[in-house]
Motif scaffolding. Structure first.
Motif, short mmCIF file in Angstrom:
data_model
loop_
_atom_site.label_atom_id
_atom_site.label_comp_id
_atom_site.label_asym_id
_atom_site.label_seq_id
_atom_site.Cartn_x
_atom_site.Cartn_y
_atom_site.Cartn_z
N MET A 1 31.91 36.10 40.51
CA MET A 1 32.01 37.19 39.53
C MET A 1 33.46 37.33 39.08
SD MET A 1 30.94 41.19 39.95
CE MET A 1 31.23 42.34 38.63
N ALA A 2 33.65 37.49 37.79
CA ALA A 2 35.02 37.63 37.25
C ALA A 2 35.65 38.92 37.74
CB ALA A 2 34.98 37.59 35.73
N ARG A 3 36.94 38.82 38.09
CA ARG A 3 37.65 40.00 38.53
C ARG A 3 37.97 40.92 37.36
NH1 ARG A 3 41.95 36.70 42.10
NH2 ARG A 3 41.32 35.15 40.54
N ASP A 4 38.11 42.20 37.67
CA ASP A 4 38.44 43.19 36.64
C ASP A 4 39.95 43.30 36.54
OD1 ASP A 4 38.58 45.21 34.83
OD2 ASP A 4 37.74 46.77 36.14
N TYR A 5 40.56 42.41 35.75
CA TYR A 5 42.01 42.39 35.64
C TYR A 5 42.54 43.65 34.96
CZ TYR A 5 41.65 37.47 36.96
OH TYR A 5 41.39 36.31 37.63
N GLU A 53 49.90 38.46 35.20
CA GLU A 53 50.10 37.08 34.78
C GLU A 53 48.96 36.61 33.88
OE1 GLU A 53 49.15 32.87 35.18
OE2 GLU A 53 48.60 34.08 36.91
N VAL A 54 47.75 37.03 34.17
CA VAL A 54 46.59 36.63 33.38
C VAL A 54 46.60 37.33 32.02
CG1 VAL A 54 44.08 36.75 33.22
CG2 VAL A 54 45.15 36.02 35.35
N LEU A 55 46.79 38.65 32.03
CA LEU A 55 46.67 39.41 30.78
C LEU A 55 47.87 39.24 29.86
CD1 LEU A 55 45.06 42.74 32.09
CD2 LEU A 55 43.95 40.74 31.07
N SER A 56 49.01 38.77 30.38
CA SER A 56 50.17 38.54 29.51
C SER A 56 50.14 37.16 28.86
CB SER A 56 51.48 38.69 30.31
OG SER A 56 51.53 37.75 31.37
N ASP A 57 49.18 36.34 29.28
CA ASP A 57 49.00 35.02 28.67
C ASP A 57 47.87 35.12 27.64
OD1 ASP A 57 47.86 32.36 28.19
OD2 ASP A 57 49.24 31.68 29.75
N PRO A 58 48.14 34.92 26.34
CA PRO A 58 47.10 35.11 25.32
C PRO A 58 45.84 34.28 25.57
CG PRO A 58 49.25 34.88 24.30
CD PRO A 58 49.44 34.57 25.74
N GLY A 67 34.46 37.25 29.14
CA GLY A 67 33.67 37.45 30.35
C GLY A 67 33.93 36.44 31.43
N GLY A 68 34.91 35.54 31.26
CA GLY A 68 35.20 34.54 32.26
C GLY A 68 36.39 34.92 33.11
N ASP A 69 36.74 34.01 34.05
CA ASP A 69 37.89 34.20 34.93
C ASP A 69 38.76 32.96 34.83
OD1 ASP A 69 39.75 34.57 36.91
OD2 ASP A 69 38.32 35.47 38.31
N PRO A 70 39.92 33.04 34.22
CA PRO A 70 40.76 31.85 34.02
C PRO A 70 41.27 31.24 35.31
CG PRO A 70 41.97 33.83 33.44
CD PRO A 70 40.55 34.27 33.69
N LEU A 71 41.17 31.96 36.44
CA LEU A 71 41.67 31.44 37.71
C LEU A 71 40.58 30.90 38.60
CD1 LEU A 71 44.37 34.15 38.58
CD2 LEU A 71 44.61 32.05 37.26
N VAL A 77 45.64 29.30 42.73
CA VAL A 77 46.94 29.63 42.18
C VAL A 77 46.92 31.05 41.66
CG1 VAL A 77 48.60 29.07 40.39
CG2 VAL A 77 47.41 27.24 41.58
N GLY A 78 47.89 31.82 42.08
CA GLY A 78 47.97 33.20 41.63
C GLY A 78 47.36 34.14 42.64
N ASN A 79 46.88 33.66 43.79
CA ASN A 79 46.26 34.56 44.75
C ASN A 79 47.21 34.98 45.85
OD1 ASN A 79 43.77 34.64 43.51
ND2 ASN A 79 43.13 32.71 44.46
#
Length: 380
Positions: A1-5, A53-58, A67-71, A77-79
């Motif tokens: 499930m995608a995280r709620d960034y 880091e996720v939301l500052s990258d367009p 609805g996806g999770d880029p990580l 990476v990033g955890n």
């Protein structure tokens, strides 16, 4: 499930970039391990950093909004502290700026100014002149017209930096891991590459060429002054706007006249008899041709005779300066019998004249009056 960034940062999905940055800064100041040693706070800090880091990258934010999770497939990476994680943005949170904020420099940039020197004699400076000068500089590529591409090909985003113009790396610091950025070595900070560059300019949009330019030098210009030719300098990278061309004047010394701003000075050698009786001397003036200078009777050595309005024109107003004639009385060093007899008669007739000795300031030795004048005005 995608995280709620968005939820991790406490912002809505429609939050602007500045709102996301402010939320991260606020949480970073509260949760950073150097400020809050609590283990729960540290774990939360890691999650907040990943979310930023996720939301500052367009591109990554676009995946989240779909609805996806880029990580999901990045191997973790990033955890945590050991990953990319955006923890370098802690530096940005506390001090502003930071990595990844410069962006690409752009392929099309303004060109540099150019400087060219020309030598002019005094007459050209007085009357003004049009000069043909040769300039060796960068000009627009005549094959691609500055595009840098071959035919209909188009530039593409750089694969190395993803079009950002910079690559990032993580370095350790007192605050933990700091994200730093440097220009991309592949695109040199431009953010895009040309797969099929122009065969004439190799993708630069400009080439070196030699061209002739007509330069109008105004009357009254002086040594060291410059004439500006707008947009005649070097064409910029990518066919960017050209800089300006500056033509600097070097005025050559004149054989007769010494220039002092708008005034001219010359030395007039007058025989002793003419200085005593008076005479007329003709001088070839710069703008006026043959010009007569009246030597009054009884003129003394070193006297200065001024002809108003016979000097150089002022650069802007055109009003002319003055011509100053410095009188040098020439005493004959060879006399025949007749000359000697006449001078003895004059001496006897002028027996009322008494030789006088008085103190004077030290005079310059070596060279004539004209040499001393040149030394005086050349330093101005």
């Amino acid at each position: 499930m995608a995280r709620d960034y968005y939820g991790l940062l406490g912002v809505s999905s429609g939050a602007s970039d500045s709102e996301i940055k402010r939320a991260y800064r606020r949480l970073a100041r509260e949760l950073h391990p150097d400020i809050n040693p609590d283990e729960a706070a540290q774990a939360r800090f890691k999650e907040v950093s990943v979310a930023y880091e996720v939301l500052s990258d367009p591109e990554k934010r676009r995946i989240v909004d779909l609805g996806g999770d880029p990580l999901d497939n990045t191997g973790g990476v990033g955890n945590g502290f050991g990953g990319f994680g955006g923890l370098g943005d802690v530096f940005e949170a506390f001090f502003g700026g930071g990595a990844g904020t410069r962006g690409p420099v752009g392929r099309v940039r303004p060109g540099s100014d150019s400087l060219l020197r020309v030598r002019l004699d005094l007459a050209d400076c007085a009357t003004g002149v049009t000069k043909q000068v040769t300039v060796d500089t960068a000009v627009l590529c005549d094959r691609c017209q500055g595009r840098g591409t071959n035919g209909d090909s188009q530039p593409m985003a750089c694969d190395t930096c993803g079009g950002r113009g910079e690559v990032q790396s993580v370095q350790r610091s007192l605050l933990g891991q700091v994200l730093t950025a440097r220009p991309c070595p592949t695109c040199r900070g431009v953010g895009e590459v040309i797969p099929d560059p122009c065969t004439r300019c190799a993708g630069d949009g400009r080439i070196r060429a030699r061209r002739e330019i007509s330069v109008k030098i105004p009357a009254g210009i002086g040594d060291g002054m410059r004439v500006r030719l707008a947009s005649q300098g070097e064409v910029g990278p990518g066919g960017g706007p050209a800089g300006d061309l500056y033509v600097e004047v070097h005025e050559q010394p004149h054989d007769i006249f010494v220039r002092d701003n708008d005034d001219l000075h010359c030395t007039v050698s007058v025989p002793m008899v003419d200085a005593a009786l008076g005479a007329t001397v003709t001088v070839e003036a710069i703008l006026d041709g043959p010009t007569e200078i009246t030597i009054p009777a009884g003129t003394q050595p070193g006297a200065v005779l001024t002809l108003r309005g016979h000097g150089m024109p002022h650069l802007r107003s055109g009003v002319r300066g003055n011509l100053h004639a410095h009188v040098e009385v020439v005493v004959p060093d060879r006399l025949d019998g007749t000359d000697t007899a006449l001078l003895h008669q004059l001496k006897e007739h002028r027996d009322r004249d008494v030789t006088e000795v008085r103190s004077t300031e030290s005079a310059s030795t070596g060279g004539g009056l004209f040499s001393r004048l040149r030394e005086t005005f050349s330093g101005r």
